[in-house]
Scaffold this motif. Structure first.
Motif, PDB file in Angstrom:
ATOM      1  N   GLU A 994      24.752 -26.390 -10.823  1.00  0.00           N
ATOM      2  CA  GLU A 994      26.074 -25.834 -10.535  1.00  0.00           C
ATOM      3  C   GLU A 994      26.007 -24.321 -10.672  1.00  0.00           C
ATOM      4  N   ASP A 996      28.205 -22.460 -11.859  1.00  0.00           N
ATOM      5  CA  ASP A 996      28.744 -22.074 -13.161  1.00  0.00           C
ATOM      6  C   ASP A 996      27.718 -22.128 -14.281  1.00  0.00           C
ATOM      7  N   ASP A 997      26.608 -22.857 -14.056  1.00  0.00           N
ATOM      8  CA  ASP A 997      25.535 -22.833 -15.051  1.00  0.00           C
ATOM      9  C   ASP A 997      25.085 -21.400 -15.320  1.00  0.00           C
ATOM     10  N   ILE A 999      26.812 -18.608 -15.098  1.00  0.00           N
ATOM     11  CA  ILE A 999      27.808 -17.884 -15.896  1.00  0.00           C
ATOM     12  C   ILE A 999      27.694 -18.302 -17.365  1.00  0.00           C
ATOM     13  N   GLU A1000      27.597 -19.608 -17.583  1.00  0.00           N
ATOM     14  CA  GLU A1000      27.529 -20.105 -18.957  1.00  0.00           C
ATOM     15  C   GLU A1000      26.220 -19.698 -19.628  1.00  0.00           C
ATOM     16  N   PRO A1025      26.897 -13.925  -9.931  1.00  0.00           N
ATOM     17  CA  PRO A1025      27.293 -14.233 -11.311  1.00  0.00           C
ATOM     18  C   PRO A1025      27.692 -12.995 -12.111  1.00  0.00           C
ATOM     19  N   ASP A1028      31.342 -12.443 -11.166  1.00  0.00           N
ATOM     20  CA  ASP A1028      32.200 -13.504 -11.704  1.00  0.00           C
ATOM     21  C   ASP A1028      32.276 -13.452 -13.221  1.00  0.00           C
ATOM     22  N   ARG A1032      35.691 -13.172 -15.401  1.00  0.00           N
ATOM     23  CA  ARG A1032      36.085 -14.210 -16.352  1.00  0.00           C
ATOM     24  C   ARG A1032      36.021 -13.744 -17.808  1.00  0.00           C
ATOM     25  N   LYS A1150      29.378 -24.219  -4.288  1.00  0.00           N
ATOM     26  CA  LYS A1150      30.138 -24.777  -5.412  1.00  0.00           C
ATOM     27  C   LYS A1150      30.768 -23.681  -6.269  1.00  0.00           C
ATOM     28  N   ARG A1151      30.546 -22.433  -5.886  1.00  0.00           N
ATOM     29  CA  ARG A1151      31.129 -21.331  -6.652  1.00  0.00           C
ATOM     30  C   ARG A1151      32.650 -21.443  -6.630  1.00  0.00           C
ATOM     31  N   LYS A1152      33.251 -21.432  -7.800  1.00  0.00           N
ATOM     32  CA  LYS A1152      34.702 -21.616  -7.879  1.00  0.00           C
ATOM     33  C   LYS A1152      35.412 -20.302  -7.550  1.00  0.00           C
TER      34      LYS A1152
END
Length: 1227
Positions: A994, A996-997, A999-1000, A1025, A1028, A1032, A1150-1152
């Motif tokens: 994903e 978001d992986d 970012i996390e 990232p 983003d 965030r 899949k980028r939100k």
């Protein structure tokens, strides 16, 4: 000033707990416990004040808060976290930081675990200071408060605050940023659970009574004063019922956050409280137990004693498992399930204790501390352990000195003594416990020291117990002070007497006899003539009748006329004089050679003992302690493919790395001469012990060992040490993985030099040799084990070195075994000393021969012939002309240069006329000269950035490799490789990746490195990232600089581009893999750098693949060297392309989306005007970028391509430093 505070993460009860600390512990330790909505940072003022005053300040983030780990979600509907977790965490933190006792300072709900730890563990607490919360013996009850009370609700409480109201004057916006960034990390789920939903689980403590002083400080304007019953509890005497030594102070204008509101006032109160309660003498004595040892410069001496000042399995201190490596002792945790004495762990089942546990523990301690041999100094029953250890493990023992107990005492006719004899009484389960239980621990210890200092054997009458024999009016012996008594009592109070009665009194009958016992080491017995042991029946005959001399040929006995049973405490100067003389009389010549010592005070013995390897963890580092040169060799243990492998290394690697691979029966030590030589020449020398050899772990299933394990281990070692490329030097069977690694991984190999084994030997047929040929014999499971088992390890290694140094192949007759071929009257080769033999023997005694026989002798058949393989690196073969390998059938034809040159175009062969199989040890100077010549003939191009260091961090279940550089401009630079790239771990399911992986992962890296806020500099898809993350997590971002990729909030219209557009092609699962798979990694990376350095978008025709677009005759861009290409290729060789194709090409959809994105931080975009990205539809329109950020800065580099940071590094550096300086970060 906050720069003084260091941060670490500790594994505490299954979670990774973040801890801030500062100060040196000159006067003690202070542990600060925060409340809600605080974190460690709320104590910043107090930490610095305590540190300046001489204290060590420790401030953890409570589990689930700040940078600490989150407890896993509960399985049941009701939350699983309970109040006791906090109390247990505090104690575990003290243990992990080796803090015997500390002041606890708590605030808000943090006051409650401070109170509870003090009640449950008074010996670990010097005092408690709490702000804002008084002690209550019962859980808080707020049922009388309205339903809207924040503790009951936490629902619409946010509605109560008017955001136009400014922050309190003492809380800055910067402070708010810190708190907000950390709560952004942790979230509020657990902080609401603890305390608000768990405080009811705090137990009732109506019988509580504090044994430590307590300071209660309240701000008079703290809202907590309005809690029902609080003011009465604080202003009345209710708390004094539970806290005899209580002091209460009020701060007139103080609110709930008084330590931040009035830091100087709170600092003054705390320091005054600490000074009023200075560290007691008992803590100073106990500091000996906890403090790390400095390393001795001579031989190791191990003390084994009944009860004195070191912790054995369940004993006071100085007992059977404490090692004196210098004037200070080292504590060694014996078993993870909690076994031991004094400060050592408790066995889970004391009644099942075996005497042999002590022998095995001692051996395991030696292994854990990497001590090959030691003198043993023992007292009381510790002497029996020392005697048996010396008999079973003479290769690990230099000599033995025993106080008060001669060898053979258990054979005396003690059954002739009365029933009241203390040994008989204490041997009865429960009897001594009942006797001791009538008194406190201090009285028991006083009685024992009084009784056993006499010259009479303690024997009770039928109606008496042993404790009844002492008249308490009798003073302690003059040499034993009340302070000494305090130390012993405090430690037995911790351990209790259950295990010390089990061992020795109820377990010595299980001591196994040693047949034909004869000491091979010097033995020294010292007896006090007034020791009650002199009254044991038969003792005089044992000491003076000559029987001991038969068992100990090198025996000395000394008598001290006035000495009692505790002679080393009674006459310490005299015993010290005797001890030092004994050590000097038997000064070992091997001290001049290798002696392994530890650099760690606390080690895990489980990892060292062969029977415990299934639970092995990391072993302690070792250092060579022999000569100034050998001090250069350092030792590390690396987690390699599920095992912990020992690696010796030396040198800084300015001109490259050399990896040495040993054979059988060798270990890393066989390369000691070569390691120092290449290190002196500027190389980094790395010599691992193969899995199952030396100090490396044993594989769990030896018989399942595969040859390819060696190849994969080598690759993993290079990766773990962040070595992109190395020379390989192999000997004996170590030559085979060296050759095969070079063939499989030419991008990771600079060259190969092998001693004694030419390549191609896998195709030799040894079946023409007789059945007694050593390789055929040792390949038979169990045969060599039975052969070796007749002798001790030292004789086995001696025999092998004698046999295999000859020029004849070792072949046994039908009625012989291989060990029978050596005549022990034959001396060792002159180049192999007894001291060398001792080192090899000690390490094979640890590892055994089971795996070394499996690998190579029973596994090499699985090695595949090289076939038509061709080496792409230089190869150097060195053969001793008197090496028995020359007698192998077919070896001479194999050695012909024309045959070997088919496989190795760049080949050199050298013969050493008198050289044997162990030529590198026989002629070290000659081999060093050849090796250094080979290295110099093939210099390795060096990367420019030698300042960069590499670490591996556990990030969200993976290992991400962060490259740390201290930039010349004063910044800390951190460059991770994304998950699945380079040396970082591969996600288990690449296809499930994903966006978001990323970012996390980025957030987790900042947390792991304790970086509250950072500038982010990104390139290509890394820019996405970066943007983003800044949107965030603005509180964790100082600014963003992106190269080659502007911010776009929606997808660009790539569907307007042809089907052959590289992004569309690579998004198709399997297509790029098939395209890349036609070539090696180096060609793929070369093609990509050529294609993507152009200004045209890579688009293939219908009948083409992307790789077809590059003409290999096109040179690399001038700014990208072949050496750069080697680095990239070697890392993609490791990671492969599976995940790098998944992320970004198959995951970015899949980028939100971020609704109405607007940056709160400065953004700097740098574009090369010749970057192919400019041709992307819609990218040249920059108006949308500026609308998202009013102060956006954009710079164009006229000749810049897509890789402009590599193309124009100086220009990009100048732009980057300028951006950083334009946006300074508040310190």
């Amino acid at each position: 000033m906050a720069d003084q505070i260091e941060h670490l993460h500790l594994p505490i009860r299954g979670l990774n707990i973040h801890i801030a600390q500062v100060g040196k512990d000159e006067l003690g330790t202070v542990v600060f416990l925060h409340g809600f909505p605080e974190i460690w940072y709320s104590w910043r003022h107090q930490m610095l004040a305590a540190a300046a005053a001489g204290y060590r300040a420790v401030a953890p983030d409570c589990r689930g808060y700040g940078l600490s780990g989150q407890p896993p979600p509960p399985e049941e509907e009701e939350e699983a976290t309970v109040w006791d977790d906090l109390v247990a965490d505090v104690v575990a933190i003290l243990d992990a930081l080796e803090i015997p006792s500390a002041f606890l300072v708590g605030k808000d709900f943090g006051a409650l675990p401070a109170y509870d730890v003090a009640l449950r563990h008074p010996r670990r607490v010097r005092g408690v200071a709490c702000l804002g919360v008084p002690f209550s013996p019962i859980p808080a009850d707020f049922s009388a408060m309205p339903a809207g009370f924040y503790v009951l609700r936490w629902g619409e409480i946010m509605d109560l605050a008017d955001l136009s109201v400014p922050l309190p004057s003492w809380l800055t916006e910067d402070d708010l940023d810190v708190y907000a960034s950390l709560y952004e990390h942790s979230g509020f789920r657990f902080p609401l659970q603890m305390p608000y939903r768990s405080i009811h689980t705090r137990p009732n403590q109506m019988d509580a009574r504090f044994e430590v002083p307590v300071l209660m400080a309240m701000g008079e304007k703290d809202y907590a004063f309005k809690f029902p019953g609080f003011e009465a509890a604080i202003r009345g005497d209710a708390m004094k019922r539970f806290i005899p030594n209580l002091k209460i102070t009020f701060i007139p204008e103080g609110g709930h956050f008084v330590q931040e509101q009035f830091p100087e006032e709170v600092n003054r109160l705390l320091l005054s409280f600490f000074q009023e309660h200075p560290k007691p003498s008992i803590d100073r004595a106990m500091a000996i137990v906890w403090k790390s040892a400095s390393t001795s410069t001579t031989t190791t001496t191990t003390w084994l004693k009944k009860c004195s000042c070191m912790g054995s399995r369940r004993y006071g201190t100085r007992g059977a498992t404490r090692c004196w490596l210098s004037p200070l002792p080292v504590t060694v945790p014996l078993r993870r399930n909690g076994e031991g004495t004094g400060l050592s762990g408790q066995p889970l089942q004391p009644e099942a204790a075996e005497f042999d546990d002590l022998i095995e523990d001692l051996l395991a301690i030696f292994d854990a501390l990497s001590v090959p041999r030691a003198f043993l100094v023992a007292q009381d029953f510790g002497s029996m352990v020392a005697y048996d250890f010396a008999l079973r493990h003479p290769n690990r023992t230099c000599g033995l000195m025993s106080l008060g107990i001669p060898f053979g005492i258990t054979d005396l006719p003690l059954n002739t003594l009365p029933e009241g004899f203390y040994v008989f009484r204490w041997g009865q389960p429960g009897r001594a416990e009942a006797d001791f239980g009538r008194y406190d621990v201090k009285r028991v210890m006083r009685t024992i020291y009084t009784l056993f200092s006499r010259s009479e054997i303690p024997i009770a009458k039928e109606d008496e117990e042993i404790m009844d024999l002492a008249d308490l009016s009798t003073p302690l012996p003059e040499w034993f002070t009340e302070g000494d008594l305090d130390v012993y009592s405090s430690l037995y109070e911790k351990s209790g007497f259950r295990y010390p009665l089990q061992m020795p009194y109820r377990s010595l009958h299980k001591r196994k006899p040693i047949e034909e016992a004869k000491f091979q080491v010097p033995v020294y017995v010292v007896m006090g003539e007034k020791d009650y042991v002199f009254k044991f029946p038969g003792i005089q005959l044992l000491l003076k009748g000559g029987s001991m001399e038969k068992l100990a040929p090198d025996l000395k006995i000394t008598y001290i006329p006035e000495g009692c049973h505790f002679v080393q405490e009674q006459f310490p100067d005299y015993v010290n004089e005797l001890l030092l003389a004994f050590l000097k009389d038997h000064h070992m010549a091997w001290v001049r050679h290798l002696r392994l010592t530890t650099s760690h005070a606390h080690c895990d013995v489980n990892t060292a003992h062969p029977r415990r390897r299934a639970r092995a963890g990391r072993k302690p580092a070792m250092a060579t302690n022999t000569t100034t040169e050998q001090h250069q060799i350092e030792h590390v243990h690396l987690p390699i493919r599920g095992l912990t492998l020992h690696v010796a290394q030396a040198g800084k690697g300015e001109v490259g790395t050399v990896l040495f691979l040993h054979g059988f029966p060798e270990i890393w030590y066989s390369w000691r001469h070569q390691m120092l030589a290449v290190a002196a020449a500027g190389y980094r020398a790395v010599a691992p012990d193969w899995r199952g050899y030396g100090l490396s772990d044993q594989p769990p299933e030896t018989e399942a060992a595969g040859y390819d394990d060696l190849i994969e281990d080598l690759l993993a070692i290079l990766d773990a040490l962040a070595v992109p490329k190395a020379f390989l030097v192999g000997k004996d069977f170590g030559a085979w993985p060296a050759y095969d690694f070079a063939l499989r991984y030419p991008n990771r190999t600079s060259g190969v030099m092998c001693l004694g084994i030419p390549f191609g030997t896998a195709g030799l047929s040894l079946n023409f040799l007789p059945e007694g040929f050593y390789v055929l014999r040792w390949a038979q499971p169990g045969r060599a084990e039975a052969d070796f088992g007749w002798y001790d390890v030292k004789r086995v290694v001696r025999t092998i070195y004698i046999l295999f140094s000859r020029s004849e192949v070792p072949i046994a007759n039908e009625n012989q075994e291989i060990m029978d071929l050596a005549d022990l009257s034959t001396p060792l080769p002159e180049w192999f000393t007894e001291e060398d033999l001792a080192v090899y023997s000690s390490l094979y005694e640890k590892s055994g021969f089971r795996y070394p026989l499996q690998m190579p002798y029973r596994s090499m058949h699985s090695r595949k012939p090289i076939g038509d393989a061709k080496f792409q690196v230089p190869v150097f073969v060195v053969m001793g002309e008197k090496d028995y390998v020359f007698k192998f059938p077919g070896i001479e034809s194999l050695m012909k240069k024309e045959y070997m040159e088919k496989h190795a175009p760049d080949l050199k062969i050298t013969y050493i006329p008198e050289g044997s199989h162990f030529v590198q040890e026989q002629f070290p100077d000659h081999v060093n000269e050849l090796l250094l010549g080979f290295l110099k003939d093939h210099p390795v191009a060096q990367p420019q950035h030698q300042q960069i260091e590499h670490v591996h961090l556990p990030i969200r279940g993976l290992t991400l490799r962060s490259m740390l550089a201290v930039a010349a401009a004063g910044y800390r630079a951190v460059a991770p490789e994304w998950r699945g790239y380079g040396l970082s771990g591969q996600p288990p399911e690449a296809e499930a990746a994903e966006f978001d992986d990323l970012i996390e992962d980025l957030l987790a890296i900042l947390d792991a490195l304790a970086v509250p806020k950072a500038f982010i500099v990104a390139k290509d898809f890394g820019s996405i990232p970066a943007y983003d993350f800044a949107l965030r997590h603005p509180n964790r971002t100082c600014g963003v600089m992106c190269l080659g990729a502007p911010f776009v909030s929606a997808d660009l219209p790539f569907n307007t581009l042809p089907e052959g557009f590289y992004m569309l092609r690579w998004a198709q699962p399997g297509r790029a893999e098939a395209d890349f798979g036609r070539y090696d990694f180096k060609r793929v990376v070369r093609a990509i750098y050529i294609l993507f350095s152009r200004r045209e978008i890579p688009i293939a025709k219908e009948d083409q693949e992307i790789m077809d677009l590059a003409d290999l005759s096109t040179p690399l861009p001038e700014w990208f060297t072949e050496e750069d290409l080697d680095v990239y290729s070697s890392l993609y060789d490791k990671s492969g392309f599976r995940y790098p194709l998944q992320m970004p090409y198959r995951s970015l959809h899949k980028r939100k989306p971020i609704e109405d994105p607007k940056f709160q931080v400065p953004v700097f975009v740098v574009m090369g005007e010749k970057d192919y990205v400019f041709k992307f539809p819609g990218v040249e329109s920059t108006a949308s970028w500026r609308s998202k950020h009013q102060t956006l800065k954009i710079t164009y580099i006229p000749e810049g391509g897509h890789f402009l940071q590599e193309q124009f590094p100086d220009h990009v550096n100048e732009l980057l430093i300028g951006f950083l300086k334009d946006h300074p970060v508040a310190a």
